[in-house]
Structures are given as structure tokens and as C-alpha cells.
Write a protein that holds these residues in place. Structure first.
Motif, PDB file in Angstrom:
ATOM      1  N   ASP A 103      11.389   5.017  -1.706  1.00 25.33           N
ATOM      2  CA  ASP A 103      10.995   3.931  -2.608  1.00 25.33           C
ATOM      3  C   ASP A 103      11.848   3.940  -3.867  1.00 25.33           C
ATOM      4  O   ASP A 103      11.512   3.272  -4.835  1.00 25.33           O
ATOM      5  N   ARG A 104      12.914   4.723  -3.878  1.00 23.15           N
ATOM      6  CA  ARG A 104      13.735   4.781  -5.092  1.00 23.15           C
ATOM      7  C   ARG A 104      15.051   4.049  -4.868  1.00 23.15           C
ATOM      8  O   ARG A 104      15.532   3.952  -3.742  1.00 23.15           O
ATOM      9  N   ASP A 157       9.411  -0.913 -10.823  1.00 20.54           N
ATOM     10  CA  ASP A 157       9.391  -2.184 -11.541  1.00 20.54           C
ATOM     11  C   ASP A 157       9.199  -3.331 -10.557  1.00 20.54           C
ATOM     12  O   ASP A 157       9.369  -3.186  -9.339  1.00 20.54           O
ATOM     13  N   THR A 158       8.835  -4.487 -11.110  1.00 26.66           N
ATOM     14  CA  THR A 158       8.489  -5.646 -10.286  1.00 26.66           C
ATOM     15  C   THR A 158       9.627  -6.059  -9.364  1.00 26.66           C
ATOM     16  O   THR A 158       9.408  -6.396  -8.189  1.00 26.66           O
ATOM     17  N   ALA A 159      10.858  -6.017  -9.863  1.00 29.89           N
ATOM     18  CA  ALA A 159      12.003  -6.420  -9.055  1.00 29.89           C
ATOM     19  C   ALA A 159      12.192  -5.470  -7.873  1.00 29.89           C
ATOM     20  O   ALA A 159      12.513  -5.899  -6.751  1.00 29.89           O
ATOM     21  N   THR A 160      11.998  -4.176  -8.101  1.00 28.35           N
ATOM     22  CA  THR A 160      12.149  -3.198  -7.018  1.00 28.35           C
ATOM     23  C   THR A 160      11.071  -3.401  -5.959  1.00 28.35           C
ATOM     24  O   THR A 160      11.343  -3.346  -4.743  1.00 28.35           O
ATOM     25  N   GLY A 206       0.813  -1.206   0.000  1.00 26.45           N
ATOM     26  CA  GLY A 206       0.000   0.000   0.000  1.00 26.45           C
ATOM     27  C   GLY A 206       0.846   1.256   0.000  1.00 26.45           C
ATOM     28  O   GLY A 206       0.617   2.188  -0.783  1.00 26.45           O
ATOM     29  N   HIS A 207       1.854   1.305   0.862  1.00 23.54           N
ATOM     30  CA  HIS A 207       2.739   2.465   0.910  1.00 23.54           C
ATOM     31  C   HIS A 207       3.487   2.651  -0.409  1.00 23.54           C
ATOM     32  O   HIS A 207       3.636   3.784  -0.897  1.00 23.54           O
ATOM     33  N   LEU A 208       3.994   1.563  -0.973  1.00 17.87           N
ATOM     34  CA  LEU A 208       4.730   1.663  -2.235  1.00 17.87           C
ATOM     35  C   LEU A 208       3.845   2.222  -3.352  1.00 17.87           C
ATOM     36  O   LEU A 208       4.283   3.060  -4.147  1.00 17.87           O
ATOM     37  N   THR A 209       2.615   1.756  -3.399  1.00 13.76           N
ATOM     38  CA  THR A 209       1.711   2.220  -4.444  1.00 13.76           C
ATOM     39  C   THR A 209       1.331   3.672  -4.218  1.00 13.76           C
ATOM     40  O   THR A 209       1.274   4.475  -5.156  1.00 13.76           O
ATOM     41  N   ALA A 210       1.102   4.052  -2.972  1.00 13.51           N
ATOM     42  CA  ALA A 210       0.772   5.442  -2.660  1.00 13.51           C
ATOM     43  C   ALA A 210       1.897   6.383  -3.055  1.00 13.51           C
ATOM     44  O   ALA A 210       1.653   7.502  -3.537  1.00 13.51           O
ATOM     45  N   SER A 211       3.139   5.959  -2.865  1.00 12.49           N
ATOM     46  CA  SER A 211       4.263   6.834  -3.197  1.00 12.49           C
ATOM     47  C   SER A 211       4.304   7.152  -4.686  1.00 12.49           C
ATOM     48  O   SER A 211       4.762   8.221  -5.085  1.00 12.49           O
ATOM     49  N   LEU A 236      11.791  -4.354  -2.017  1.00 10.88           N
ATOM     50  CA  LEU A 236      11.330  -3.523  -0.906  1.00 10.88           C
ATOM     51  C   LEU A 236      10.396  -4.293   0.025  1.00 10.88           C
ATOM     52  O   LEU A 236      10.436  -4.115   1.247  1.00 10.88           O
ATOM     53  N   LEU A 237       9.558  -5.143  -0.534  1.00 10.79           N
ATOM     54  CA  LEU A 237       8.675  -5.944   0.305  1.00 10.79           C
ATOM     55  C   LEU A 237       9.455  -6.901   1.197  1.00 10.79           C
ATOM     56  O   LEU A 237       8.987  -7.272   2.283  1.00 10.79           O
ATOM     57  N   ASP A 238      10.650  -7.295   0.763  1.00 13.35           N
ATOM     58  CA  ASP A 238      11.453  -8.268   1.507  1.00 13.35           C
ATOM     59  C   ASP A 238      12.411  -7.629   2.506  1.00 13.35           C
ATOM     60  O   ASP A 238      13.149  -8.344   3.196  1.00 13.35           O
ATOM     61  N   LEU A 239      12.425  -6.295   2.599  1.00 12.96           N
ATOM     62  CA  LEU A 239      13.330  -5.648   3.546  1.00 12.96           C
ATOM     63  C   LEU A 239      13.023  -6.071   4.978  1.00 12.96           C
ATOM     64  O   LEU A 239      11.888  -6.376   5.325  1.00 12.96           O
ATOM     65  N   THR A 240      14.042  -6.039   5.814  1.00 15.10           N
ATOM     66  CA  THR A 240      13.802  -6.216   7.245  1.00 15.10           C
ATOM     67  C   THR A 240      13.024  -5.006   7.756  1.00 15.10           C
ATOM     68  O   THR A 240      13.017  -3.934   7.137  1.00 15.10           O
TER      69      THR A 240
END
Length: 335
Positions: free
Chosen positions: A334-335, A312-315, A293-298, A319-323
Motif C-alpha cells: 500500500d506504499r 492520502d486521498t490520491a493514493t 477495507g484492505h487499505l484501511t487495515a494496512s 490503488l482502488l483503480d488498479l487492475t
């Protein structure tokens, strides 16, 4: 979480008005001599377009006038990968229009939507076969403010008991004060949001509607029936309360927002809802759904329109896998 959805994972259906939108370019006051840019704007179609960007099958149900604005709206939403074949064309009523007037502190929005094609929508929209085959139907608090028939549409959708429908319903409070007669929005929007399976509300909205001193847990006590309640606290964080939360024994998950350079905040709430819903539909846990949600809002925050490009999908996956520590780092963007 997956028990909320249809076993065959049908499409998402978003129902509500989308208007043609005029805004000065570059962003400046309407009093300037710059040109006006034509785009489209609608809470529900914003959600639909971001869901399509995130790989979900989604359709948008609405009505537009038999005019150039209506054709422009349908073309733009359809070009984003959304099924628009269920949008009605009204030969007598026009497509709604809004005009953005950017200012130093905030953007004012002027609406020209009285008597629009979408304001004539009614409960029969829910008889569309796309609704019957949906996994999720998404509505917002904009629609019941447009007309009595539009309010009847939302009342019928949310009034159908969970056991009598195959789809889940999400409802974003999306309070637009200019659309409501004084003193009417607070009670209506609380009653509607409390009937949804998934409800979204900004903490600032909740404070404006139901009490200036409210904290997220207080909002959960006010809206205790949704299986999931998401309270968005602007640039700080988002809180997701699971069924029974806020003193009822359920869980709460809080994820800080990403630090993002903001061009214009309009549309960010819709983008957040789309990302969160896509995360749930993809089987993510609450934390990853909030992150998406946060990534999409940004993406919405970085553009002057309501719909901006996603990473992109890889990014997104990275980001979803970050600790939690890396996600929450003060310099995290998000960049």
C-alpha cells in the motif's frame, strides 16, 4: 446495495466500550524497564475513528467513568473527528483499562474492565436520537460478553425486524475468548451475527468457534441471513458473500490482501470493517469496498496502537483503480 441505507444517508453510529490502554514503549515485554504509553482501545471506537478518517459522519455511543481515563478516552476519540456528545459519564463506575504485553510470537492483553461504566449499558442506548437518524449502526461481539444488560442491548438491536427500522446493522463477531464463560460464545455469536444486515468474521475466528475445517463458503452456510457476509482470511484475502450466497444463488467476491509490514495486528479487523463499510456507503461495488477495507487495515497493521494514519486521498484513489492483476501482484504493497 444502496437500498440498504437511509435515503438521506444519515450518520454511522458505533456502540460499545472503549478503554484506556497501557503498552510498553518501545514494544517490549512488560517485564522490561521501558516506559508505558497511554492510549485508547475499543473495537467500536476504532471503527468510528477510521470512518471519520474516510470522511463519514459518525458518532460513538458508550459510557466512561468520571475519571481521568474516561476524559482521556473521550478526548482521543473526539480528536479523530467522531461525535462523542452521546457518551455517558458514570459517577460510580470506572473506565475500563487494558494492558498490552508484547511477546515474540503474539501480544497478550490483560483486561481490567469488570464493573466498568460501559458494562452497565443497556437497551435504552438505542433510544438515543442519533440511532433513530442513523444510516448504519455498528455493533460487535465484544459488547454482549460484558454483562447481561449489554447483551440485552445487542439482542434488542438485532431483534428489531428490518422493516421496523430505518437503519442497517453491521455486526463484527470479534470473538474475545477471555470474556466468555467456557462453551457459551459459539452459539450466542452465531445467533447474533446471523441477524445482522452486514456481518464480519475472521476465518480463524469461525474455525475456533464453529469447526476447525471450515472454509469461507462453509461459514456462509452457517450465517445465511445477512445481506452481506465478509469472511476475512488474515493476510491472504477477504471474501464478501452477497445475499443468497454460499449455495443460495448469490454472488461472492474475493480480493487478496495487500502485502504489508506488520508491527502489530491489533485493530486491523476494526480498520477493515470501517473501510469496507465506508466503501459501501460511498456507493462502491463489492470489489472496491473490499479493497478499501484492505487499505484501511494496512494502516492499523503498521502501528503499535489501534489507530494509524491512512494513505492520502490520491493514493487511495489510485490503488482502488488498479487492475485486478496489478492489485494482486506479489510485490504489491500500500506504499
Amino acid at each position: 446495495m444502496n437500498s440498504m441505507w437511509r435515503p438521506d444517508e444519515g450518520p454511522v453510529v458505533c456502540v460499545g466500550e472503549t478503554m484506556a490502554a497501557l503498552a510498553p514503549t518501545p514494544p517490549d515485554s512488560l517485564d522490561s524497564t521501558g516506559e508505558l504509553r497511554l492510549s485508547v482501545a475499543g473495537a467500536e471506537s476504532n471503527v468510528a475513528m477510521y470512518l471519520a478518517d474516510l470522511g463519514r459522519s459518525v458518532c460513538w455511543l458508550s459510557a466512561v467513568g468520571d475519571d481521568a481515563f474516561g476524559r482521556r478516552v473521550c478526548a482521543a476519540v473526539g480528536a479523530a473527528g467522531v461525535d462523542v456528545t452521546g457518551v455517558r459519564t458514570d459517577p460510580e463506575r470506572p473506565t475500563g483499562l487494558l494492558v498490552k504485553d508484547p511477546g515474540r510470537d503474539r501480544t497478550r492483553v490483560h483486561y481490567y474492565r469488570s464493573g466498568s461504566a460501559a458494562s452497565a449499558l443497556g437497551p435504552d442506548v438505542l433510544d438515543d436520537p442519533r440511532v433513530r437518524s442513523a444510516a448504519l449502526v455498528h455493533l460487535t461481539g465484544v459488547t454482549p460478553a460484558l454483562s447481561p444488560s449489554c447483551r440485552d442491548l445487542v439482542e434488542r438491536a438485532l431483534g428489531t425486524p428490518r422493516g421496523e427500522r430505518l437503519y442497517a446493522i453491521s455486526f463484527d463477531v470479534n470473538h474475545r475468548p477471555a470474556l466468555w464463560p467456557d462453551g457459551t460464545a459459539a452459539t450466542v455469536l452465531r445467533e447474533l451475527a446471523d441477524r445482522a444486515d452486514i456481518a464480519f468474521v475472521g476465518l480463524d475466528e469461525a474455525q475456533d468457534l464453529w469447526g476447525a475445517d471450515l472454509e469461507p463458503a462453509d461459514v456462509r452456510r452457517l450465517l445465511g441471513r445477512p445481506r452481506i457476509l465478509v469472511v476475512k482470511d488474515g493476510a491472504r484475502a477477504a471474501h464478501a458473500f452477497a445475499e443468497g450466497g454460499g449455495g443460495g444463488g448469490g454472488g461472492v467476491c474475493t480480493v487478496p490482501a495487500l502485502r504489508t509490514d506488520v508491527v502489530e495486528p491489533v485493530g486491523a479487523g476494526d480498520a477493515f470493517a470501517a473501510g469496507f463499510l465506508a466503501g459501501l456507503l460511498d456507493g462502491h461495488d463489492m470489489r472496491r469496498a473490499l479493497r478499501l477495507g484492505h487499505l484501511t487495515a494496512s494502516s492499523a497493521l503498521k502501528v503499535t496502537g489501534d489507530h494509524g494514519p491512512l494513505p492520502d486521498t490520491a493514493t487511495i484513489a489510485r490503488l482502488l483503480d488498479l487492475t485486478d492483476e496489478d492489485w494482486s501482484a506479489p510485490a504489491r504493497t500500500d506504499r
